[in-house]
Design a protein around this motif. Structure first.
Motif, short mmCIF file in Angstrom:
data_model
loop_
_atom_site.label_atom_id
_atom_site.label_comp_id
_atom_site.label_asym_id
_atom_site.label_seq_id
_atom_site.Cartn_x
_atom_site.Cartn_y
_atom_site.Cartn_z
N ASP A 32 -24.72 26.82 23.16
CA ASP A 32 -25.37 25.87 22.25
C ASP A 32 -26.33 24.91 22.95
O ASP A 32 -26.76 23.93 22.36
N ASN A 33 -26.67 25.19 24.22
CA ASN A 33 -27.61 24.31 24.92
C ASN A 33 -28.34 25.10 26.01
O ASN A 33 -27.88 26.16 26.44
N ALA A 34 -29.46 24.56 26.45
CA ALA A 34 -30.31 25.27 27.40
C ALA A 34 -29.67 25.44 28.78
O ALA A 34 -29.76 26.54 29.36
N PRO A 35 -29.04 24.41 29.36
CA PRO A 35 -28.41 24.63 30.67
C PRO A 35 -27.37 25.75 30.66
O PRO A 35 -27.28 26.54 31.60
N SER A 36 -26.60 25.83 29.57
CA SER A 36 -25.59 26.89 29.48
C SER A 36 -26.24 28.26 29.36
O SER A 36 -25.69 29.27 29.82
N LEU A 37 -27.42 28.31 28.74
CA LEU A 37 -28.16 29.58 28.64
C LEU A 37 -28.50 30.09 30.03
O LEU A 37 -28.32 31.29 30.33
N LEU A 38 -29.01 29.22 30.89
CA LEU A 38 -29.38 29.64 32.24
C LEU A 38 -28.17 30.20 32.99
O LEU A 38 -28.27 31.24 33.66
N VAL A 39 -27.04 29.54 32.86
CA VAL A 39 -25.82 29.99 33.54
C VAL A 39 -25.37 31.34 32.97
O VAL A 39 -24.98 32.25 33.72
N ALA A 40 -25.41 31.47 31.63
CA ALA A 40 -24.93 32.70 30.99
C ALA A 40 -25.75 33.91 31.42
O ALA A 40 -25.21 34.99 31.65
N VAL A 41 -27.07 33.74 31.54
CA VAL A 41 -27.91 34.87 31.94
C VAL A 41 -27.61 35.27 33.38
O VAL A 41 -27.53 36.46 33.71
#
Length: 214
Positions: A32-41
């Motif tokens: 639900d947020n941009a920093p978590s997106l970077l980590v997930a990828v």
């Protein structure tokens, strides 16, 4: 496909997970947020990310910034922006990260689940998909400010359909002309925009960028 979803609305996020799973895709992370997106990828190495443009923490363009960064780090990653805001500059910035595997759809204009799933698959497969409303907005507001002003009305129609990610066959069907006629129009477009054949560039996408970068 292996997919990561970044969407701050819990209902939409969970809905996307269910829709994509129904068609056989694996959502390896939904954040639900941009920093978590970077980590997930980085953790899951997906083939596609579906990203909202405005996300926490600032609700400005955090999703876009993360998408651009991911494309710089993972050039083969498909990125599909899914936003309620019609921002041609956002589409331009994403397209500047590469010539394939990017998309920009407007949430309120996705009227069919099959169309959305098809668009996701096309982006993951290296195509470019832009919402037709963005193309129409660009045609209305930017025609006189760049070299596309020199195109004929028919060439402009062809370029608009190219910007939507349509193939030559699909363009021919939409305009009720032959594929040979479409190929001729596209050749004229490339010539007028000064897009010459090279091994590294995708001229269809560069033609669309002629709308966006100016």
């Amino acid at each position: 496909m292996r997919i990561v979803i970044a969407e701050d609305s819990v209902l939409l996020r969970e809905g996307l997970v269910q829709i994509l799973a129904r068609f056989g895709h694996e959502v390896v992370a939904a954040v639900d947020n941009a920093p978590s997106l970077l980590v997930a990828v980085r953790d899951h190495a997906p083939e596609l990310v579906v990203v909202d443009v405005r996300m926490p923490p600032g609700y400005k363009d955090e999703g876009l910034r993360a998408a651009v960064r991911l494309r710089q780090e993972h050039t083969d990653l498909g990125v599909l922006l899914l936003s309620q805001y019609l921002e041609a500059d956002y589409a331009a910035e994403l397209l500047e990260t590469g010539t394939a595997g990017v998309g920009y759809l407007l949430k309120d204009r996705v009227g069919d689940v099959l169309d959305f799933v098809d668009a996701a698959g096309r982006v993951a497969g290296g195509e470019t998909v832009i919402d037709p409303e963005i193309v129409r907005r660009l045609l209305r507001t930017r025609r006189g400010r760049c070299s596309v002003a020199g195109l004929t009305p028919r060439e402009t129609e062809v370029l608009a359909l190219m910007a939507e990610g349509r193939s030559n066959a699909a363009i021919a069907h939409a305009l009720t002309v032959t594929q040979a006629a479409v190929s001729k129009h596209i050749g004229n477009i490339f010539d007028k925009l000064g897009l010459h054949t090279t091994a590294a560039d995708h001229r269809r996408v560069l033609a669309v960028l002629a709308y966006l970068r100016r």
